[in-house]
Design an enzyme around this catalytic site. Structure first.
Site, PDB file in Angstrom:
ATOM      1  N   SER A  21      -9.763   1.746   2.564  1.00 25.98           N
ATOM      2  CA  SER A  21      -8.904   2.508   1.690  1.00 25.98           C
ATOM      3  C   SER A  21      -7.844   1.670   0.966  1.00 25.98           C
ATOM      4  O   SER A  21      -7.266   2.122  -0.010  1.00 25.98           O
ATOM      5  CB  SER A  21      -8.204   3.589   2.512  1.00 25.98           C
ATOM      6  OG  SER A  21      -7.373   2.995   3.500  1.00 25.98           O
ATOM      7  N   SER A  79     -10.024  -0.672   6.748  1.00 30.30           N
ATOM      8  CA  SER A  79      -9.434  -0.542   5.407  1.00 30.30           C
ATOM      9  C   SER A  79      -8.707  -1.756   4.853  1.00 30.30           C
ATOM     10  O   SER A  79      -8.301  -1.747   3.696  1.00 30.30           O
ATOM     11  CB  SER A  79      -8.488   0.655   5.367  1.00 30.30           C
ATOM     12  OG  SER A  79      -9.252   1.819   5.198  1.00 30.30           O
ATOM     13  N   LYS A 101       0.850  -1.196   0.000  1.00 32.15           N
ATOM     14  CA  LYS A 101       0.000   0.000   0.000  1.00 32.15           C
ATOM     15  C   LYS A 101       0.884   1.244   0.000  1.00 32.15           C
ATOM     16  O   LYS A 101       1.917   1.275   0.681  1.00 32.15           O
ATOM     17  CB  LYS A 101      -0.901  -0.028   1.235  1.00 32.15           C
ATOM     18  CG  LYS A 101      -1.959   1.072   1.260  1.00 32.15           C
ATOM     19  CD  LYS A 101      -2.905   0.877   2.438  1.00 32.15           C
ATOM     20  CE  LYS A 101      -3.967   1.958   2.504  1.00 32.15           C
ATOM     21  NZ  LYS A 101      -4.906   1.778   3.622  1.00 32.15           N
TER      22      LYS A 101
HETATM   23  N1  GLN Z   1     -13.281   4.001   5.861  1.00 30.94           N
HETATM   24  C1  GLN Z   1     -12.694   4.447   7.092  1.00 30.94           C
HETATM   25  C2  GLN Z   1     -12.293   5.901   6.995  1.00 30.94           C
HETATM   26  O1  GLN Z   1     -12.467   6.470   5.956  1.00 30.94           O
HETATM   27  C3  GLN Z   1     -11.559   3.572   7.466  1.00 30.94           C
HETATM   28  C4  GLN Z   1     -10.290   3.920   6.819  1.00 30.94           C
HETATM   29  C5  GLN Z   1      -9.138   3.075   7.229  1.00 30.94           C
HETATM   30  O2  GLN Z   1      -9.311   2.029   7.861  1.00 30.94           O
HETATM   31  N2  GLN Z   1      -7.973   3.536   6.869  1.00 30.94           N
HETATM   32  O3  GLN Z   1     -11.821   6.475   7.934  1.00 30.94           O
END
Ligand code: GLN
Length: 485
Positions: free
Chosen positions: A154, A178, A79
């Site tokens: 994400s 994410s 990532k």
């Molecule tokens: N969807 C969540 C957010 O936007 C989780 C993101 C994540 O786990 N990095 O904060």
């Protein structure tokens, strides 16, 4: 042979028996990337030259009869918020578009030590804020199982690449879901480790008290091998803990007889009928082997979203203050004085979602509102932890859907942040409590994968992986590479 369809475990055995070389594996992966990447968009930066160099070095070791680590010569995607020395690390943001880290994250140092092959840096929501990968400043990523659908976020690029055969495994990061949500949407396995099990050194911080790096793959063995390799205490991360996991996935499994599976009713309230049905149907697999279902309650679940968006935005507003045009990356071109430079740099460098979180975080931390929001959310965190502790007295593992729906259409939720935030409802309390959780594919909803989440007590990853392994065996496999047209 279509090597890209094989798992890391299968490739490792073939390489060990000298039936294929690491160079062939890498070549096959990059041939696959050349074929499908236009339609998927999983990468921000592909690194074929570096990959080929490592693969050649692995082949030399094989020829010299050296012992091969299960990840040696295996193509893995990273990532793009995990720092890689001399290779751009952008966080999918204009702010870091040209940022080249001078050091490796600890997880990368550990992977390099076992000769993994990096395929490249994967697309994501900007600074890991999002649930669909549509917040990348560069391009969107498509779900390999349905190109008009999002891959989740994400860590959308990491998940899509594994599902499409553009990487055998990948690393993602999980602050509120994410790793698990994109794993569920893309029909692969993803593990969010216990807070402290994996070093965060070199992970660009979003919400430091919630962030964890974790593995994604197409087999439980692969996910276990990747997790065991990256975990452990690190002097560079004061929040990392000593761990006692096995070294490799060998012998992975779990006796399902007598296993108590907790089913919390609150998690099934907000999910699509087809998703809930797939999970309840899936639970029959371990039940047939003597596991018992226990109905439990986690009443705080529905307040999780509010608390998460307060805590994570507060921490993000503080963490992202370092991007000021001086220390890292982007600086606006035309400005009159220092304040103007800060303002223009941050206005032009950050995307809308990141700005929304910084504003929300600054607001909840400001004097006058701190007690009403941030302090309350932190108190709520204690309550969530206590509820999970209580639940684990009644059951050994908690089973829920990973997300309330299967992957949604690209563009469907972009203009409705609250709807987008709602896709995290099943995953966020796990981060708030610092627990480990794993998502595995359990069924389909209109041709799109549905994920089941297994939540365990702190540092119970070996158990979660063992249970997942039983699912995999009993169901005759969990994941296949998507047939991307
Ligand atoms: N969807 C969540 C957010 O936007 C989780 C993101 C994540 O786990 N990095 O904060």
């Amino acid at each position: 042979m279509e090597l890209y369809k094989l798992t890391g475990g299968e490739l490792h055995r073939l390489m060990k028996e000298k039936k294929v070389s690491a160079v062939e594996v890498t070549e096959d992966t990059f041939a696959r990337i050349a074929k499908v990447e236009n339609g998927i968009g999983a990468f921000i930066t592909a690194t074929p030259e570096e990959a080929m160099k490592t693969a050649q070095a692995v082949d030399k070791k094989i020829a010299a009869g050296e012992e091969l680590h299960p990840l040696a010569g295996i193509p893995i995607g990273i990532k793009d918020n995990i720092c890689t020395k001399d290779i751009k690390t952008t966080c999918a943001s204009k702010m870091l578009e040209n940022f080249v880290p001078p050091y490796d994250a600890t997880v990368i140092t550990k992977l390099k030590a076992v000769d993994y092959v990096m395929t490249g840096k994967m697309n994501m929501d900007e600074f890991a804020m999002g649930s669909s990968c549509e917040n990348s400043a560069f391009h969107i990523t498509h779900n390999p199982h349905g190109l008009d659908k999002v891959p989740g976020g994400s860590s959308g690029g990491s998940a899509a690449a594994v599902a499409a055969g553009e990487a055998v495994m990948s690393l993602g990061s999980d602050t509120g879901g994410s790793i698990r949500e994109p794993a569920a949407y893309c029909g692969i396995i993803g593990l969010k480790p216990t807070y402290g099990a994996v070093s965060r050194y070199g992970l660009v911080a979003f919400a430091s008290s919630l962030d964890q790096i974790g593995p994604m793959g197409r087999s439980v063995e692969d996910v276990a091998n990747l997790f065991y390799t990256i975990s452990g205490q690190d002097p560079y991360d004061a929040t990392s803990m000593p761990t006692h996991y096995p070294k490799t996935a060998e012998g992975l499994g779990y006796d399902l007889a007598g296993l108590r599976i907790g089913v919390p009713k609150e998690f099934y309230k907000h999910v699509d009928v087809a998703v809930g049905a797939a999970i309840l149907q899936g639970i029959r697999t371990p039940e047939a082997r003597g596991a018992k279902v226990v109905n439990i309650s986690l009443p705080s679940t529905e307040y999780g979203l509010s608390a998460y968006y307060i805590i994570s935005s507060a921490e993000a507003s503080s963490n992202l203050s370092r991007f000021d045009g001086v220390k890292y990356g982007f600086r606006a071109e035309n400005y009159t004085d220092l304040n103007d430079m800060y303002e223009k740099t941050r206005s032009e460098g950050f995307g809308d979602e990141v700005k929304r979180r910084i504003m929300l975080g600054t607001f909840v931390l400001s004097s006058g509102y701190y007690d009403a929001y941030y302090k309350k959310a932190k108190l709520f965190q204690q309550k969530v932890r206590a509820e999970y502790d209580e639940a684990f007295k009644q059951c050994d593992v908690i089973v829920t859907p990973t997300a309330p729906t299967a992957a949604f259409k690209i563009g469907e939720n972009v203009h409705d942040p609250l709807k987008m935030y709602a896709s995290d409802i099943c995953t966020i309390t796990v981060n708030i409590a610092g627990l480990p959780a794993l998502s595995l594919p359990i069924g389909m909803d209109h041709e799109m994968p549905v994920g089941m989440q297994l939540i365990g007590p702190h540092f119970s990853e070996e158990k979660l992986l063992g249970i997942a392994k039983e699912f995999e065996t009993l169901r005759g496999g969990l994941c296949k590479v998507a047939t991307v047209v």
